[in-house]
Structures are given as C-alpha cells and as structure tokens.
Design a protein around this motif. Sequence first.
Motif, PDB file in Angstrom:
ATOM      1  N   ILE A 145       0.792  -1.319  -0.031  1.00 43.32           N
ATOM      2  CA  ILE A 145       0.128   0.079  -0.035  1.00 43.32           C
ATOM      3  C   ILE A 145       0.837   1.354  -0.233  1.00 43.32           C
ATOM      4  CG2 ILE A 145      -1.702   1.334   1.502  1.00 43.32           C
ATOM      5  CD1 ILE A 145      -2.812  -1.097   2.199  1.00 43.32           C
ATOM      6  N   GLY A 146       1.740   1.292   0.898  1.00 44.67           N
ATOM      7  CA  GLY A 146       2.736   2.558   1.028  1.00 44.67           C
ATOM      8  C   GLY A 146       3.327   2.569   2.319  1.00 44.67           C
ATOM      9  N   PHE A 147       4.177   3.659   2.240  1.00 49.04           N
ATOM     10  CA  PHE A 147       4.938   3.730   3.746  1.00 49.04           C
ATOM     11  C   PHE A 147       3.978   4.538   4.630  1.00 49.04           C
ATOM     12  CE2 PHE A 147       8.626   3.727   0.779  1.00 49.04           C
ATOM     13  CZ  PHE A 147       9.397   2.902   1.357  1.00 49.04           C
ATOM     14  N   THR A 148       4.236   4.059   5.965  1.00 47.22           N
ATOM     15  CA  THR A 148       3.160   4.487   6.939  1.00 47.22           C
ATOM     16  C   THR A 148       3.018   6.016   7.152  1.00 47.22           C
ATOM     17  OG1 THR A 148       5.021   3.896   8.673  1.00 47.22           O
ATOM     18  CG2 THR A 148       3.325   2.215   8.268  1.00 47.22           C
ATOM     19  N   ASP A 149       4.475   6.565   6.836  1.00 49.21           N
ATOM     20  CA  ASP A 149       4.370   7.990   6.956  1.00 49.21           C
ATOM     21  C   ASP A 149       3.710   8.823   5.988  1.00 49.21           C
ATOM     22  OD1 ASP A 149       6.377   7.297   5.429  1.00 49.21           O
ATOM     23  OD2 ASP A 149       7.950   8.605   6.584  1.00 49.21           O
ATOM     24  N   GLU A 150       3.434   8.099   5.120  1.00 43.20           N
ATOM     25  CA  GLU A 150       2.893   8.621   3.617  1.00 43.20           C
ATOM     26  C   GLU A 150       1.351   8.380   3.414  1.00 43.20           C
ATOM     27  OE1 GLU A 150       6.851   9.169   1.222  1.00 43.20           O
ATOM     28  OE2 GLU A 150       5.375   7.704   0.454  1.00 43.20           O
ATOM     29  N   VAL A 151       0.720   7.424   4.100  1.00 46.17           N
ATOM     30  CA  VAL A 151      -0.673   7.107   4.108  1.00 46.17           C
ATOM     31  C   VAL A 151      -1.499   7.386   5.337  1.00 46.17           C
ATOM     32  CG1 VAL A 151      -2.057   4.985   3.615  1.00 46.17           C
ATOM     33  CG2 VAL A 151       0.396   4.917   2.649  1.00 46.17           C
ATOM     34  N   ASP A 152      -2.649   7.963   4.949  1.00 46.24           N
ATOM     35  CA  ASP A 152      -3.600   8.363   5.822  1.00 46.24           C
ATOM     36  C   ASP A 152      -4.227   7.244   6.564  1.00 46.24           C
ATOM     37  OD1 ASP A 152      -6.403   9.217   6.840  1.00 46.24           O
ATOM     38  OD2 ASP A 152      -5.302  11.291   6.473  1.00 46.24           O
ATOM     39  N   ARG A 153      -4.384   7.203   7.702  1.00 42.54           N
ATOM     40  CA  ARG A 153      -4.830   5.921   8.520  1.00 42.54           C
ATOM     41  C   ARG A 153      -6.227   5.802   8.272  1.00 42.54           C
ATOM     42  NH1 ARG A 153      -3.444   2.065  12.183  1.00 42.54           N
ATOM     43  NH2 ARG A 153      -4.923   0.597  12.246  1.00 42.54           N
ATOM     44  N   ASN A 154      -6.952   6.775   7.869  1.00 43.14           N
ATOM     45  CA  ASN A 154      -8.336   6.855   7.508  1.00 43.14           C
ATOM     46  C   ASN A 154      -8.415   5.915   6.091  1.00 43.14           C
ATOM     47  OD1 ASN A 154      -9.476   7.948   9.665  1.00 43.14           O
ATOM     48  ND2 ASN A 154      -9.018  10.330   8.674  1.00 43.14           N
ATOM     49  N   ASP A 155      -7.448   6.201   5.276  1.00 41.80           N
ATOM     50  CA  ASP A 155      -7.477   5.459   4.097  1.00 41.80           C
ATOM     51  C   ASP A 155      -7.102   3.909   4.163  1.00 41.80           C
ATOM     52  OD1 ASP A 155      -7.976   7.759   2.533  1.00 41.80           O
ATOM     53  OD2 ASP A 155      -5.992   7.847   1.668  1.00 41.80           O
ATOM     54  N   VAL A 156      -6.221   3.742   5.191  1.00 41.96           N
ATOM     55  CA  VAL A 156      -5.839   2.437   5.722  1.00 41.96           C
ATOM     56  C   VAL A 156      -7.385   1.682   5.972  1.00 41.96           C
ATOM     57  CG1 VAL A 156      -4.801   0.949   7.215  1.00 41.96           C
ATOM     58  CG2 VAL A 156      -3.767   2.742   6.153  1.00 41.96           C
ATOM     59  N   ASP A 157      -8.067   2.495   7.007  1.00 46.03           N
ATOM     60  CA  ASP A 157      -9.344   1.714   7.383  1.00 46.03           C
ATOM     61  C   ASP A 157     -10.501   1.594   6.412  1.00 46.03           C
ATOM     62  OD1 ASP A 157      -8.174   1.791  10.058  1.00 46.03           O
ATOM     63  OD2 ASP A 157      -9.053   3.796  10.595  1.00 46.03           O
TER      64      ASP A 157
ATOM     65  N   VAL B 155      -2.868   2.311  -7.762  1.00 46.87           N
ATOM     66  CA  VAL B 155      -2.801   1.136  -7.098  1.00 46.87           C
ATOM     67  C   VAL B 155      -1.162   0.936  -7.175  1.00 46.87           C
ATOM     68  CG1 VAL B 155      -2.980  -1.127  -6.941  1.00 46.87           C
ATOM     69  CG2 VAL B 155      -4.891   0.271  -7.547  1.00 46.87           C
ATOM     70  N   PRO B 156      -0.367   0.875  -6.040  1.00 44.97           N
ATOM     71  CA  PRO B 156       0.945   0.684  -6.371  1.00 44.97           C
ATOM     72  C   PRO B 156       1.364  -0.910  -6.902  1.00 44.97           C
ATOM     73  CG  PRO B 156       0.170   1.230  -3.860  1.00 44.97           C
ATOM     74  CD  PRO B 156      -1.077   0.978  -4.782  1.00 44.97           C
ATOM     75  N   ASP B 157       2.573  -0.812  -7.329  1.00 42.11           N
ATOM     76  CA  ASP B 157       3.181  -1.871  -7.831  1.00 42.11           C
ATOM     77  C   ASP B 157       2.314  -2.413  -9.212  1.00 42.11           C
ATOM     78  OD1 ASP B 157       4.838  -1.948  -5.564  1.00 42.11           O
ATOM     79  OD2 ASP B 157       3.156  -3.304  -4.602  1.00 42.11           O
ATOM     80  N   PRO B 158       3.015  -2.922 -10.149  1.00 40.28           N
ATOM     81  CA  PRO B 158       2.670  -3.377 -11.172  1.00 40.28           C
ATOM     82  C   PRO B 158       1.623  -4.709 -11.030  1.00 40.28           C
ATOM     83  CG  PRO B 158       4.739  -3.943 -11.286  1.00 40.28           C
ATOM     84  CD  PRO B 158       4.596  -2.959 -10.107  1.00 40.28           C
ATOM     85  N   GLU B 159       0.737  -4.839 -11.814  1.00 41.22           N
ATOM     86  CA  GLU B 159      -0.084  -6.159 -11.803  1.00 41.22           C
ATOM     87  C   GLU B 159       0.669  -7.368 -12.186  1.00 41.22           C
ATOM     88  OE1 GLU B 159      -3.777  -7.915 -14.125  1.00 41.22           O
ATOM     89  OE2 GLU B 159      -3.928  -5.989 -13.621  1.00 41.22           O
ATOM     90  N   ALA B 160       1.792  -7.073 -13.272  1.00 40.16           N
ATOM     91  CA  ALA B 160       2.344  -8.099 -13.828  1.00 40.16           C
ATOM     92  C   ALA B 160       3.379  -8.432 -12.864  1.00 40.16           C
ATOM     93  CB  ALA B 160       2.865  -7.699 -15.384  1.00 40.16           C
TER      94      ALA B 160
END
Length: 213
Positions: free
Chosen positions: A68-80, A140-145
């Motif tokens: 998903i992403g680094f914890t200091d860059e992702v809002d915790r509300n988005d995580v929820d 969406v992070p990271d490639p699907e392939a």
Amino acid sequence: MTRFESLRDHWWWRPGWRAGRSFYTWHVTFADQPGVQQLVTDYAPVLAVLPQLDPVSARWLHLTMQGIGFTDEVDRNDVDRIVEAARTRCAGLWSFTVTFGPAHVDRETIQMRVHRPDPLVELRLALRAVIGDVWGPGNVPDPEAGFRPHVSLGYCNATGPAEPVVEILRAHEEHEEYTAEVTVSSVSLIDLNRDHRMYEWTDVATVPLGPQT
C-alpha cells in the motif's frame, strides 16, 4: 543449475526505505500453519552451514501479496477504508489450499515455490481492486504483472558465488522432496519494517476469506 552465478546481498536499502521507516502491505502469514513451519525445520540444516544466509524464523514466515505505502505517507483513515473494502470483497472469495516447496536458490534468497498459484493471483487482484476502490484504479501501487508468489526461508547477507549454496541445497534434497500443503483462509494487513536485517511486523487487520456467519 541456477540461471545466475552470484548471489546478491538482500539487505541493501531499496528506494524509500531507511532505518525506522515502515510500510503497510498485505501478506499471507503462517502462524497457524504447522506444515509451513515444518519446512523451517526441514531446511534448518542447510541454513546452519551457510553463513551468507539469514534464516527466517517460523514467526516471520510470509508471502508478500500487495503493498500500500509507507506508513508516514498513507493516511490512517485510508487504511481503515481499504480494510473495510477488503472485508466486503474477500467475503466473496473462498479459502483455498496450495502446495509450497521444495526450495530453490534465487539471487537474494532461498525460497519455496508455490504450485498452481492461481488462487493467490486471484486474491492479489482482489486486493488491488480494493485499493483502487479507495484511491482510484490508476493509483494502485506496484505493477499487476510479474507477481511470483513464494515464501523465503533465508535471505542473502553478502555477495558471493551461487554454486556452493545450490550444491548444498541439492544434496539436502537428494533423497526427499520437502513440500507442505497450506490452507489460506485469510489475508493480513501488516505494518512491516526491516530494521534488524529481517522482516518484522505488527498486525493491523486480518481479513477472512468467504462469507462470515
């Protein structure tokens, strides 16, 4: 024979990583899977004679699914929101069984292949769709392939020739094929760090597969 001649130190700092920084990611973990944990015991004699490899303890066995992403860059509300979306989407999936092993040497690891990984691919696509539901499909992070599901038993801690490791592993597996059947019934969102030359985490959420009664 391996397709490469030398091993590479796994613990170099990849882009964005540094000491003290952690990362939200979806993993399948194996605390309740004695078959996978038995493989740690089965391959312990190999890792014991290879100082260029750091063994993974049964506690930290994992199969990486989707970052998903680094914890200091992702809002915790988005995580929820991502977790709740995952609960809804994963309720439409079912638990499944896959087979791990035997181990092989990769450039930075000794790892176990997954046979017939299609259910894991489907689960990863569901997790990617969940992130897309919250952030938009283009974010969406990271490639699907390129997804190669595997479980690492040890990580290289130095550069050096691959052949001695290959030979020791081949001798260990000469008379027995070490495999384990694993039932995947949930996926975990974790807060992952690698400060101590190993992957350690705290659990954020566990999402079961299938309808819940």
